[in-house]
Design an enzyme around this catalytic site. Structure first.
Site, PDB file in Angstrom:
ATOM      1  N   VAL A 198       0.842  -1.210   0.000  1.00  0.00           N
ATOM      2  CA  VAL A 198       0.000   0.000   0.000  1.00  0.00           C
ATOM      3  C   VAL A 198       0.869   1.249   0.000  1.00  0.00           C
ATOM      4  CG1 VAL A 198      -1.839   1.267   1.182  1.00  0.00           C
ATOM      5  CG2 VAL A 198      -1.782  -1.233   1.304  1.00  0.00           C
ATOM      6  N   GLY A 224       7.186   2.970 -15.177  1.00  0.00           N
ATOM      7  CA  GLY A 224       7.098   1.824 -14.263  1.00  0.00           C
ATOM      8  C   GLY A 224       6.107   2.018 -13.128  1.00  0.00           C
ATOM      9  N   GLU A 275       0.172  -0.501 -13.406  1.00  0.00           N
ATOM     10  CA  GLU A 275       0.051  -1.947 -13.241  1.00  0.00           C
ATOM     11  C   GLU A 275       0.270  -2.649 -14.585  1.00  0.00           C
ATOM     12  OE1 GLU A 275      -0.543  -3.529 -10.141  1.00  0.00           O
ATOM     13  OE2 GLU A 275       0.130  -1.495  -9.774  1.00  0.00           O
ATOM     14  N   ASP A 317      -6.837  -1.250  -8.506  1.00  0.00           N
ATOM     15  CA  ASP A 317      -5.608  -1.184  -7.700  1.00  0.00           C
ATOM     16  C   ASP A 317      -5.879  -0.417  -6.392  1.00  0.00           C
ATOM     17  OD1 ASP A 317      -2.520  -1.278  -7.534  1.00  0.00           O
ATOM     18  OD2 ASP A 317      -2.945   0.851  -7.336  1.00  0.00           O
ATOM     19  N   LYS A 376      -5.823  -1.704  -2.293  1.00  0.00           N
ATOM     20  CA  LYS A 376      -5.103  -1.029  -1.206  1.00  0.00           C
ATOM     21  C   LYS A 376      -6.058  -0.568  -0.115  1.00  0.00           C
ATOM     22  CE  LYS A 376      -1.563   0.449  -4.500  1.00  0.00           C
ATOM     23  NZ  LYS A 376      -1.260   1.478  -5.502  1.00  0.00           N
TER      24      LYS A 376
HETATM   25  N1  HSE Z   1       0.074   1.075 -10.256  1.00  0.00           N
HETATM   26  C1  HSE Z   1       0.301   1.510  -8.925  1.00  0.00           C
HETATM   27  C2  HSE Z   1       0.150   3.016  -8.881  1.00  0.00           C
HETATM   28  C3  HSE Z   1       1.697   1.100  -8.500  1.00  0.00           C
HETATM   29  O1  HSE Z   1       0.082   3.654  -9.942  1.00  0.00           O
HETATM   30  O2  HSE Z   1       0.054   3.585  -7.812  1.00  0.00           O
HETATM   31  C4  HSE Z   1       1.892   0.954  -7.041  1.00  0.00           C
HETATM   32  O3  HSE Z   1       1.003   0.096  -6.428  1.00  0.00           O
END
Ligand code: HSE
Length: 436
Positions: free
Chosen positions: A132, A187, A190, A201, A205
């Site tokens: 998280v 990077g 996801e 996502d 969390k």
């Molecule tokens: N894809 C997620 C974000 C990465 O953009 O926050 C971290 O969990």
């Protein structure tokens, strides 16, 4: 001195960052941990792929089960993501008596109850700080730092990609897909970017944060989830005119009727600190009855910020080797046989204010019809903006801000409004939170 030998599953962005941070800060980390942390075995899908880290001295394999089965590995760090193979590997690692550190939010949100039970059974640690908000130690903060409090609510920007997209749309008028592609290159996104833009996502969390805040089992399926794909540049502009910012929030709130668990775009008054969290950054506000409001801000993704949380968990494992397993901090911060069965509220029972935007025919009586329908559903109006029609157009943009209402009432009112022949297209609705 306690030292641990680590097996790493995944040599991507976070795996590479973890190796680099462990190498660069080896001395400082061992001064803190009271022992050394050595990665001895690592698995990656494609060993020929160029790496961002130096893997000298690490035995490399394409078979992750070889790492999990290596008798010299004491801790398995799972960084491959997903809930299929990752679940099998984590369960196997636990069965083999290995401690586990994971950054996998989907895995914990969906299978955490079962995984924690297995870890307790085998007396191994299962740590997931990196799951998280990347580098922000939010799990430790709520679970340990705020242990004295009854947590009333928390609200967070917990998907960096979504926040990056909304910020770039507001500041630079950039195209949605163009910004998403940049987040992927950096990077942050996801593997399946719909997880970012559809709110999945963030829902993973939020599931974890809510369980730690309220001491309830993980309940991913109970989270109401809405993404950012329907937010337009106009909405961002109108929200600003009204003194608000649009942020994609995960909200968990304890109410007398049950717990609200929801992820959706939200108007927040622009004077709130969290309304000014921009770009890929994450932030979580936690309101405790004793401490009041607290704010945690930092990088929620990326190689080294996420590695920072992974390595902190490894340090905890080293430290724990000298302590009795009964003294470990429980996974959700509450004793496992003392979790509450508090009801999670269906979204129709959630209370929230609303921003409504619609296009209507510019003729007398339209506004009166709309306000009458809202009044019949006990919805009180806070502000109205009507934009002048462009030359030659017969439609006007109408923006309404309501007071706090029950979501079910709003659903019924919108169903009635949808039948008005003066309405063109659909009504856009975005919830408003004052975070007081
Ligand atoms: N894809 C997620 C974000 C990465 O953009 O926050 C971290 O969990």
């Amino acid at each position: 001195m306690n030292s641990i030998k680590v097996g790493l599953l995944g040599l991507g962005t976070v795996g590479g960052g973890t190796i680099t941070v462990l190498q660069r800060n080896a001395e400082e980390i061992s001064r803190r941990a009271g022992g050394t942390i050595e990665i001895i075995h690592a698995a990656a899908r494609d060993l020929a792929k160029p790496r961002i880290c130096d893997t000298t001295g690490i035995e490399l394999t394409t078979d992750p089960f070889a790492v999990v089965g290596n008798p010299n590995v004491q801790v398995v760090v799972e960084l491959i993501g997903g809930t299929g193979l990752a679940r099998d590997l984590v369960m196997q690692a636990i069965a083999n008596g290995k401690h586990v550190v994971t950054a996998n939010k989907a895995l914990i949100a969906k299978h955490g109850n079962e995984i924690f039970a297995a870890a307790r059974e085998r007396n191994v640690m299962l740590a997931f700080e990196a799951a998280v908000a990347g580098g922000i130690p939010i799990i430790k903060s709520i679970r340990e730092g705020l242990a004295a409090n009854e947590i009333e609510w928390l609200a967070g920007i917990i998907n960096g990609t979504g926040n990056f997209i909304l910020t770039e749309m507001r500041d630079k008028g950039r195209d949605f897909n163009d910004v998403l592609a940049e987040a992927q290159r950096l990077g942050y996104a996801e593997a399946d970017p719909t997880f970012d833009v559809e709110g999945i996502d963030a829902a993973h969390k939020l599931t974890i944060l809510a369980s730690i805040a309220f001491g309830v089992p993980l309940q991913f399926d109970a989270v109401y989830t809405e993404g950012i794909t329907r937010i337009t540049r106009e909405d961002v502009g109108f929200a600003e005119e009204l003194g608000y910012r649009i942020k994609h929030l995960g909200i968990a709130r304890r109410t007398p009727l049950g717990i609200e668990l929801r992820v959706h775009p939200t108007l927040i008054p622009e004077r709130r600190l969290i309304a000014n969290v921009d770009g890929v950054m994450n932030a979580v506000v936690v309101k405790g009855d004793a401490v009041g409001s607290t704010l945690y801000y930092g990088a929620g993704a990326g190689a080294e910020p996420t590695a920072s949380a992974v390595v902190a968990d490894l340090v905890d494992v080293v430290r724990s080797l000298s302590c009795d397993p009964n003294s470990w901090v429980p996974h959700l911060g509450f004793q496992p046989d003392n979790l509450a069965d508090t009801r999670i509220l269906p979204v129709a029972e959630v209370q929230s204010a609303y921003y409504l935007r619609m296009q209507v025919v510019d003729r007398p009586g339209v506004l009166a019809d709309l306000t009458r329908i809202l009044a019949e559903h006990e919805i009180s109006i806070e502000a109205v903006i009507q934009k002048e029609p462009q030359q030659g157009e017969s439609l006007v943009n109408l923006i309404l801000l309501t007071r706090v209402v029950m979501e079910g009432n709003m659903d019924r009112a919108l169903a009635r409004i949808a039948t008005l022949d003066a309405l063109f297209g659909e009504v856009t609705r975005i919830r408003v939170e004052y975070l007081k």
